[in-house]
Design a protein around this motif. Structure first.
Motif, PDB file in Angstrom:
ATOM      1  N   ASP A  65       0.816  -1.216   0.000  1.00 17.51           N
ATOM      2  CA  ASP A  65       0.000   0.000   0.000  1.00 17.51           C
ATOM      3  C   ASP A  65       0.853   1.272   0.000  1.00 17.51           C
ATOM      4  O   ASP A  65       0.435   2.327   0.468  1.00 17.51           O
ATOM      5  CB  ASP A  65      -0.945   0.015   1.207  1.00 17.51           C
ATOM      6  CG  ASP A  65      -0.206  -0.041   2.531  1.00 17.51           C
ATOM      7  OD1 ASP A  65       1.013  -0.337   2.542  1.00 17.51           O
ATOM      8  OD2 ASP A  65      -0.833   0.217   3.575  1.00 17.51           O
ATOM      9  N   GLY A  66       2.073   1.191  -0.558  1.00 20.95           N
ATOM     10  CA  GLY A  66       3.009   2.316  -0.560  1.00 20.95           C
ATOM     11  C   GLY A  66       2.500   3.517  -1.351  1.00 20.95           C
ATOM     12  O   GLY A  66       1.636   3.392  -2.223  1.00 20.95           O
ATOM     13  N   PHE A  67       3.062   4.679  -1.029  1.00 22.42           N
ATOM     14  CA  PHE A  67       2.689   5.953  -1.657  1.00 22.42           C
ATOM     15  C   PHE A  67       3.871   6.543  -2.418  1.00 22.42           C
ATOM     16  O   PHE A  67       5.001   6.509  -1.939  1.00 22.42           O
ATOM     17  CB  PHE A  67       2.304   6.991  -0.593  1.00 22.42           C
ATOM     18  CG  PHE A  67       0.987   6.749   0.062  1.00 22.42           C
ATOM     19  CD1 PHE A  67      -0.164   7.365  -0.411  1.00 22.42           C
ATOM     20  CD2 PHE A  67       0.893   5.922   1.169  1.00 22.42           C
ATOM     21  CE1 PHE A  67      -1.383   7.162   0.215  1.00 22.42           C
ATOM     22  CE2 PHE A  67      -0.317   5.716   1.805  1.00 22.42           C
ATOM     23  CZ  PHE A  67      -1.463   6.331   1.325  1.00 22.42           C
ATOM     24  N   VAL A  68       3.579   7.155  -3.578  1.00 24.38           N
ATOM     25  CA  VAL A  68       4.555   7.901  -4.368  1.00 24.38           C
ATOM     26  C   VAL A  68       3.860   9.168  -4.866  1.00 24.38           C
ATOM     27  O   VAL A  68       2.739   9.095  -5.387  1.00 24.38           O
ATOM     28  CB  VAL A  68       5.065   7.070  -5.573  1.00 24.38           C
ATOM     29  CG1 VAL A  68       5.854   7.921  -6.546  1.00 24.38           C
ATOM     30  CG2 VAL A  68       5.915   5.908  -5.099  1.00 24.38           C
ATOM     31  N   PRO A  69       4.521  10.343  -4.735  1.00 26.17           N
ATOM     32  CA  PRO A  69       3.906  11.570  -5.246  1.00 26.17           C
ATOM     33  C   PRO A  69       4.076  11.693  -6.753  1.00 26.17           C
ATOM     34  O   PRO A  69       5.050  11.202  -7.323  1.00 26.17           O
ATOM     35  CB  PRO A  69       4.681  12.672  -4.521  1.00 26.17           C
ATOM     36  CG  PRO A  69       6.030  12.072  -4.287  1.00 26.17           C
ATOM     37  CD  PRO A  69       5.791  10.591  -4.074  1.00 26.17           C
ATOM     38  N   THR A  70       3.102  12.316  -7.376  1.00 26.50           N
ATOM     39  CA  THR A  70       3.191  12.664  -8.793  1.00 26.50           C
ATOM     40  C   THR A  70       2.820  14.138  -8.920  1.00 26.50           C
ATOM     41  O   THR A  70       2.426  14.766  -7.936  1.00 26.50           O
ATOM     42  CB  THR A  70       2.220  11.823  -9.659  1.00 26.50           C
ATOM     43  OG1 THR A  70       0.885  12.227  -9.354  1.00 26.50           O
ATOM     44  CG2 THR A  70       2.399  10.330  -9.420  1.00 26.50           C
ATOM     45  N   TRP A  74      -0.979  11.931  -5.195  1.00 26.60           N
ATOM     46  CA  TRP A  74      -0.362  10.674  -4.794  1.00 26.60           C
ATOM     47  C   TRP A  74      -0.892   9.507  -5.613  1.00 26.60           C
ATOM     48  O   TRP A  74      -2.047   9.507  -6.019  1.00 26.60           O
ATOM     49  CB  TRP A  74      -0.686  10.379  -3.333  1.00 26.60           C
ATOM     50  CG  TRP A  74      -0.043  11.318  -2.371  1.00 26.60           C
ATOM     51  CD1 TRP A  74      -0.600  12.444  -1.840  1.00 26.60           C
ATOM     52  CD2 TRP A  74       1.251  11.220  -1.806  1.00 26.60           C
ATOM     53  NE1 TRP A  74       0.283  13.044  -0.992  1.00 26.60           N
ATOM     54  CE2 TRP A  74       1.432  12.305  -0.948  1.00 26.60           C
ATOM     55  CE3 TRP A  74       2.293  10.303  -1.955  1.00 26.60           C
ATOM     56  CZ2 TRP A  74       2.601  12.517  -0.229  1.00 26.60           C
ATOM     57  CZ3 TRP A  74       3.456  10.500  -1.233  1.00 26.60           C
ATOM     58  CH2 TRP A  74       3.606  11.601  -0.386  1.00 26.60           C
ATOM     59  N   VAL A  75      -0.040   8.504  -5.811  1.00 26.51           N
ATOM     60  CA  VAL A  75      -0.501   7.188  -6.266  1.00 26.51           C
ATOM     61  C   VAL A  75      -0.230   6.233  -5.111  1.00 26.51           C
ATOM     62  O   VAL A  75       0.680   6.449  -4.306  1.00 26.51           O
ATOM     63  CB  VAL A  75       0.191   6.702  -7.567  1.00 26.51           C
ATOM     64  CG1 VAL A  75      -0.134   7.629  -8.715  1.00 26.51           C
ATOM     65  CG2 VAL A  75       1.686   6.557  -7.390  1.00 26.51           C
ATOM     66  N   ARG A  76      -1.065   5.197  -5.034  1.00 26.56           N
ATOM     67  CA  ARG A  76      -0.950   4.266  -3.918  1.00 26.56           C
ATOM     68  C   ARG A  76      -1.016   2.831  -4.411  1.00 26.56           C
ATOM     69  O   ARG A  76      -1.846   2.488  -5.249  1.00 26.56           O
ATOM     70  CB  ARG A  76      -2.087   4.506  -2.928  1.00 26.56           C
ATOM     71  CG  ARG A  76      -1.946   3.670  -1.679  1.00 26.56           C
ATOM     72  CD  ARG A  76      -2.976   4.030  -0.659  1.00 26.56           C
ATOM     73  NE  ARG A  76      -2.636   3.421   0.620  1.00 26.56           N
ATOM     74  CZ  ARG A  76      -3.397   3.483   1.674  1.00 26.56           C
ATOM     75  NH1 ARG A  76      -4.539   4.146   1.636  1.00 26.56           N
ATOM     76  NH2 ARG A  76      -3.016   2.905   2.786  1.00 26.56           N
ATOM     77  N   ILE A  81       2.344   2.322  -8.508  1.00 28.73           N
ATOM     78  CA  ILE A  81       3.758   2.717  -8.476  1.00 28.73           C
ATOM     79  C   ILE A  81       4.464   2.192  -9.712  1.00 28.73           C
ATOM     80  O   ILE A  81       5.234   2.904 -10.360  1.00 28.73           O
ATOM     81  CB  ILE A  81       4.423   2.218  -7.178  1.00 28.73           C
ATOM     82  CG1 ILE A  81       3.850   2.998  -5.985  1.00 28.73           C
ATOM     83  CG2 ILE A  81       5.941   2.341  -7.252  1.00 28.73           C
ATOM     84  CD1 ILE A  81       4.200   2.420  -4.632  1.00 28.73           C
ATOM     85  N   THR A  84       3.575   4.365 -12.562  1.00 26.49           N
ATOM     86  CA  THR A  84       4.197   5.691 -12.431  1.00 26.49           C
ATOM     87  C   THR A  84       5.655   5.661 -12.863  1.00 26.49           C
ATOM     88  O   THR A  84       6.147   6.596 -13.494  1.00 26.49           O
ATOM     89  CB  THR A  84       4.088   6.184 -10.971  1.00 26.49           C
ATOM     90  OG1 THR A  84       2.702   6.298 -10.641  1.00 26.49           O
ATOM     91  CG2 THR A  84       4.777   7.513 -10.766  1.00 26.49           C
ATOM     92  N   ALA A 142       6.343   5.173   1.961  1.00 27.90           N
ATOM     93  CA  ALA A 142       6.098   6.425   1.238  1.00 27.90           C
ATOM     94  C   ALA A 142       7.433   7.010   0.809  1.00 27.90           C
ATOM     95  O   ALA A 142       8.396   7.007   1.566  1.00 27.90           O
ATOM     96  CB  ALA A 142       5.340   7.424   2.113  1.00 27.90           C
TER      97      ALA A 142
END
Length: 152
Positions: A65-70, A74-76, A81, A84, A142
């Motif tokens: 369930d990790g997060f990455v900003p765009t 955010w994408v989760r 990911i 992305t 994250a």
């Protein structure tokens, strides 16, 4: 009296003149630190997967369930990911500035740059929030990063 008038006029002229703010100099780079092997594995795996354009390898470094900003928010999750990072690749160098771990959570604060020869100038900074199952490998919960842009 004339000297007094000249001095007063000069002071008033200076006081009314517009002031110009100087752009502050960039802060000096903070020194890198050596991470424990289990945390360093996260950074080196990230670099390796990024360099090879391996979005599956990048996504595998994250929790389910990790997060990455765009640029749009955010994408989760690993699938998002993976999508992305689909067009990522090239020489990425990560260096750690600080870290902390407690039981099953931790973080790494660092800087990143691009290029294949070391050292490269810092182009941005990051914080990786980490999680792990007891006895398991550290995974990224994250990835928070920001490029170093000149102040305007």
């Amino acid at each position: 009296m004339r000297g007094h008038f000249t001095l007063t006029f000069a002071l008033l002229t200076l006081a009314a003149a517009p002031t110009y703010a100087q752009t502050p100099a960039a802060p000096p780079s903070l020194p890198s630190i050596t991470l424990p092997a289990d945390l360093d594995r996260v950074l080196r795996g990230y670099e390796r997967a990024w360099k090879n354009g391996d979005e599956d390898g990048l996504a595998a470094l994250f929790t389910q369930d990790g997060f990455v900003p765009t640029g749009q928010g955010w994408v989760r999750g690993r699938e998002a990911i993976r999508a992305t990072y689909q067009s990522s690749g090239g020489g990425l160098q990560l260096r750690a500035l600080a870290f902390a771990v407690q039981d099953t959570v931790g973080y790494i604060v660092g800087a990143y740059g691009y290029g294949d020869s070391a050292p490269v100038p810092d182009r941005g900074k990051f914080v990786l929030a980490l999680r792990r199952a007891r006895g398991g490998p550290w995974l990224i919960a994250a990835d928070i990063d920001q490029s170093n842009r000149p102040q305007q």
